[in-house]
Write an enzyme that holds these catalytic residues in place. Sequence first.
Site, mmCIF file in Angstrom:
data_model
loop_
_atom_site.group_PDB
_atom_site.id
_atom_site.type_symbol
_atom_site.label_atom_id
_atom_site.label_comp_id
_atom_site.label_asym_id
_atom_site.label_seq_id
_atom_site.Cartn_x
_atom_site.Cartn_y
_atom_site.Cartn_z
ATOM 1 N N ASP A 131 0.793 -1.244 0.000
ATOM 2 C CA ASP A 131 0.000 0.000 0.000
ATOM 3 C C ASP A 131 0.825 1.293 0.000
ATOM 4 O O ASP A 131 0.294 2.357 -0.333
ATOM 5 C CB ASP A 131 -0.932 0.025 1.222
ATOM 6 C CG ASP A 131 -2.048 -0.996 1.112
ATOM 7 O OD1 ASP A 131 -2.222 -1.562 0.027
ATOM 8 O OD2 ASP A 131 -2.734 -1.225 2.119
ATOM 9 N N GLY A 189 -1.968 5.770 -18.053
ATOM 10 C CA GLY A 189 -2.638 6.869 -18.766
ATOM 11 C C GLY A 189 -4.146 6.840 -18.577
ATOM 12 O O GLY A 189 -4.908 7.020 -19.531
ATOM 13 N N SER A 218 -12.105 4.344 -26.197
ATOM 14 C CA SER A 218 -11.848 3.491 -25.036
ATOM 15 C C SER A 218 -11.393 4.361 -23.860
ATOM 16 O O SER A 218 -10.726 5.369 -24.058
ATOM 17 C CB SER A 218 -10.765 2.470 -25.367
ATOM 18 O OG SER A 218 -9.496 3.071 -25.342
ATOM 19 N N ARG A 248 -17.541 -1.798 -18.446
ATOM 20 C CA ARG A 248 -17.230 -3.028 -17.718
ATOM 21 C C ARG A 248 -16.455 -2.690 -16.443
ATOM 22 O O ARG A 248 -15.716 -1.715 -16.408
ATOM 23 C CB ARG A 248 -16.337 -3.955 -18.555
ATOM 24 C CG ARG A 248 -16.980 -4.509 -19.802
ATOM 25 C CD ARG A 248 -18.008 -5.592 -19.456
ATOM 26 N NE ARG A 248 -18.446 -6.283 -20.647
ATOM 27 C CZ ARG A 248 -19.355 -5.831 -21.509
ATOM 28 N NH1 ARG A 248 -19.926 -4.654 -21.315
ATOM 29 N NH2 ARG A 248 -19.702 -6.552 -22.571
HETATM 30 O O1 F6P Z 1 -2.690 -3.863 3.151
HETATM 31 C C1 F6P Z 1 -2.494 -4.593 1.988
HETATM 32 C C2 F6P Z 1 -3.817 -4.973 1.381
HETATM 33 O O2 F6P Z 1 -3.551 -5.703 0.209
HETATM 34 C C3 F6P Z 1 -4.781 -3.837 1.107
HETATM 35 O O3 F6P Z 1 -4.468 -3.102 -0.042
HETATM 36 C C4 F6P Z 1 -6.073 -4.593 1.012
HETATM 37 O O4 F6P Z 1 -7.162 -3.775 1.274
HETATM 38 C C5 F6P Z 1 -5.917 -5.629 2.090
HETATM 39 O O5 F6P Z 1 -4.531 -5.841 2.238
HETATM 40 C C6 F6P Z 1 -6.607 -6.917 1.810
HETATM 41 O O6 F6P Z 1 -6.398 -7.774 2.893
HETATM 42 P P1 F6P Z 1 -6.849 -9.295 2.906
HETATM 43 O O7 F6P Z 1 -5.898 -10.074 2.065
HETATM 44 O O8 F6P Z 1 -6.755 -9.664 4.346
HETATM 45 O O9 F6P Z 1 -8.233 -9.349 2.368
#
Ligand code: F6P
Length: 323
Positions: A131, A189, A218, A248
């Site tokens: 993150d 982009g 698109s 989508r």
């Molecule tokens: O903190 C890392 C992360 O991948 C977040 O981006 C995501 O919201 C969360 O973990 C998902 O966690 P889990 O694998 O426990 O569902």
Amino acid sequence: MDKIKNIGVFTSGGDAPGMNAAIRSVVRTALHYDIQVTGIMKGFEGLITSDFMPMNSKSVANIIQRGGTILKTGKSDAFLTKEGRQIAYDNLVRNNIDALVAIGGEGTFKGANIFSKEFNVPIIGMPGTIDNDLIGTDFTIGYDTATNTVINAVDKIRDTAESHDRLFIVEVMGRDSGLIALRSGIGVGAEAILIPESKTDIDVLFNTLSSGRKDKASKIIIVAEGEEIGGFEIAELIKEKFPNYDTRLSILGHIQRGGRPSCMDRVLASRLGVAAVEALLNGKKCMMVGLMNQNVVYTPFDNAIKHLAEADPNLLKIVRILS
Ligand code: F6P
């Protein structure tokens, strides 16, 4: 303080590509300084269940290129209690582990901070999360790989978007943070990037879509998982407003957490692992080691976790200019 003779290392929270490179670096650096290393399985839970394994140079051979974490990871309810942490401490004492390196994100450092202060155990944290939402490092281990995974996936989605003149909403990870969306969105982009850090004005989004380039049918909109309205609802609102668009929704999910770490993540993890062990040997504790402007810096856990990294307004501006 007595000389550190045995460092325990563990990964906690969500796995991130580059965690293995981080473990390797911690193990090999400790051995370089004639210190034993103990691998702790499954994060804080392993401290409580005494799931320990002595590590040597060979234990970390051939892992630098592998995603996930050989030490496994997870969350521990027991560690949230004082009784659980007492058991964890007793296990450390019984196994002669004098210091810890904790690899993880905000939740990991919160637990490490409490534990370190309660029992006076030296702990250094390494930022391991896709993150990138921690103060005290320009990049967390895993973020570069995750954003590259996103752009590879969206490049493929773009092929279909182009071929069918479609509009794709692509939801990427980041429960509390839009940093994956922001970086990858610029990288592909995207026409628009919607993140929790800036409130989504649906009319502005509609306006962006109707006033965009007429020669380009698109469109790609990147939405962070933690964005308030959410990818599904945004797709529904767009379908309603623009029935002529072939819209989508694609949710990328956990493919963003896996895979071979990028060179950048491997190097970052390697540098921070050395710095983490050296920090413990120099008497530092309760700090996260990070890299800012290519320099190793140490940020007290209190600061690294209290203020989550924010989205750079300059990047948000770039999105508006380029879309
Ligand atoms: O903190 C890392 C992360 O991948 C977040 O981006 C995501 O919201 C969360 O973990 C998902 O966690 P889990 O694998 O426990 O569902």
